[in-house]
Design an enzyme around this catalytic site. Structure first.
Site, PDB file in Angstrom:
ATOM      1  N   THR A   1       0.565  59.989  15.232  1.00  0.00           N
ATOM      2  CA  THR A   1       0.607  59.521  13.977  1.00  0.00           C
ATOM      3  C   THR A   1       0.416  57.913  13.714  1.00  0.00           C
ATOM      4  OG1 THR A   1       2.065  59.396  11.940  1.00  0.00           O
ATOM      5  CG2 THR A   1       3.245  59.116  14.041  1.00  0.00           C
ATOM      6  N   CYS A   2       0.266  57.491  12.574  1.00  0.00           N
ATOM      7  CA  CYS A   2       0.230  55.724  12.477  1.00  0.00           C
ATOM      8  C   CYS A   2       0.461  55.392  10.772  1.00  0.00           C
ATOM      9  CB  CYS A   2      -1.112  55.520  12.845  1.00  0.00           C
ATOM     10  SG  CYS A   2      -2.586  56.199  11.665  1.00  0.00           S
ATOM     11  N   GLY A   3      -0.387  54.864  10.169  1.00  0.00           N
ATOM     12  CA  GLY A   3       0.003  54.401   8.769  1.00  0.00           C
ATOM     13  C   GLY A   3      -0.734  55.244   7.984  1.00  0.00           C
TER      14      GLY A   3
END
Length: 276
Positions: free
Chosen positions: A232-234
């Site tokens: 996951t990230c932004g």
């Protein structure tokens, strides 16, 4: 299969009739000041992640498009079922892994990331073009969505209880810890409970990925158990850099949380942790 191709390989194979070179671009990125403009690898086609290859009907950015949308867009680029695809970006290794992951998600295996991207190509004194190529033929590629490669918020919520998978967050340590406020004003700060942090910049050596041995050391330090990984990230972009690094190491059973913090940080029912 090694997901990377070197600029030397690309230069040597540039006349392969099955080769398709794609320049992966985003509408805007935090790293765009590092991008090279007005130079492209010769015969490269534009792979527009933000609009053409995203579900723009979704309010969240960079969401995976439907099979039909991806098929039509890929065919418009002249991509065939047997095309060998090399994707690069103008920063180094930034947006290109997202394009790579999208093709894998749509069941096209012969797709590779150009290690170092355009900066590495230029550093080796290879020729550039002032413009991108305009597609002139229609391909026969047919997308077949592989749901195992994409996770959603329900998968993450379930995993909070089962802990059968390890969630890896590619955002910066300060954003992960909740020290730095999220760029989306309405979003909370922090991270998904129990998730681990591998900042995407930690797997890079300038514009290229670190060596396989260095990457293996990073994952061995952070991922102690042999579980499937969810990245996951932004907004689903830099998570793919970590997924690329994991693939280089030989780690399998990976997926991307497509909504990432753009979604999780906005969900009132989604728990958030902070760490100072």
């Amino acid at each position: 299969m090694n997901p990377l191709k070197s600029v030397q390989w690309l230069n040597e194979n540039k006349n392969n009739p099955k080769l398709i070179v794609l320049e992966a671009s985003l509408k805007s990125t935090a790293n765009e000041t590092n991008a090279i403009i007005n130079q492209h690898i010769p015969n490269a086609l534009s792979f527009d992640i933000s609009t053409v290859f995203s579900d723009t009907s979704n309010s969240l950015p960079n969401m995976v498009p439907s099979e039909a949308q991806f098929t039509a867009a890929a065919q418009n680029l002249g991509i065939d079922s047997d095309s060998i695809i090399v994707v690069y970006d103008t920063i180094g290794v930034y947006s290109s892994p997202r394009a790579w992951w999208l093709f894998l998600t749509m069941n096209h295996a012969p797709v590779f990331v150009l290690d170092g991207g355009l900066p590495e190509w230029i550093a080796n004194d290879y020729a550039t073009s002032a413009t991108l190529k305009t597609p002139n033929v229609k391909g026969d590629f047919i997308a077949k969505y592989k749901p195992a490669l994409i996770s959603n918020r329900f998968d993450i919520l379930e995993n909070l209880d089962t802990q059968t998978k390890t969630v890896i967050d590619a955002r910066s340590p300060d954003r992960f810890a909740g020290i730095t406020l999220d760029s989306r004003k309405e979003a909370r700060s922090g991270h998904i409970p129990h998730s681990k942090n591998i900042f995407f910049e930690a797997v890079l050596n300038g514009t290229t990925l670190k060596s396989k041995a260095e990457l293996a050391s990073i994952f061995e330090t952070v991922v102690a158990e042999d579980k499937p990984l969810i990245f996951t990230c932004g907004s689903g972009i830099t998570a793919c850099i970590d997924a690329l690094a994991a693939t280089v190491v030989g780690i399998e059973n990976l997926s991307i949380y497509d909504g990432s913090w753009s979604e999780w940080g906005m969900l009132p029912e989604a728990p958030v942790e902070t760490k100072q």
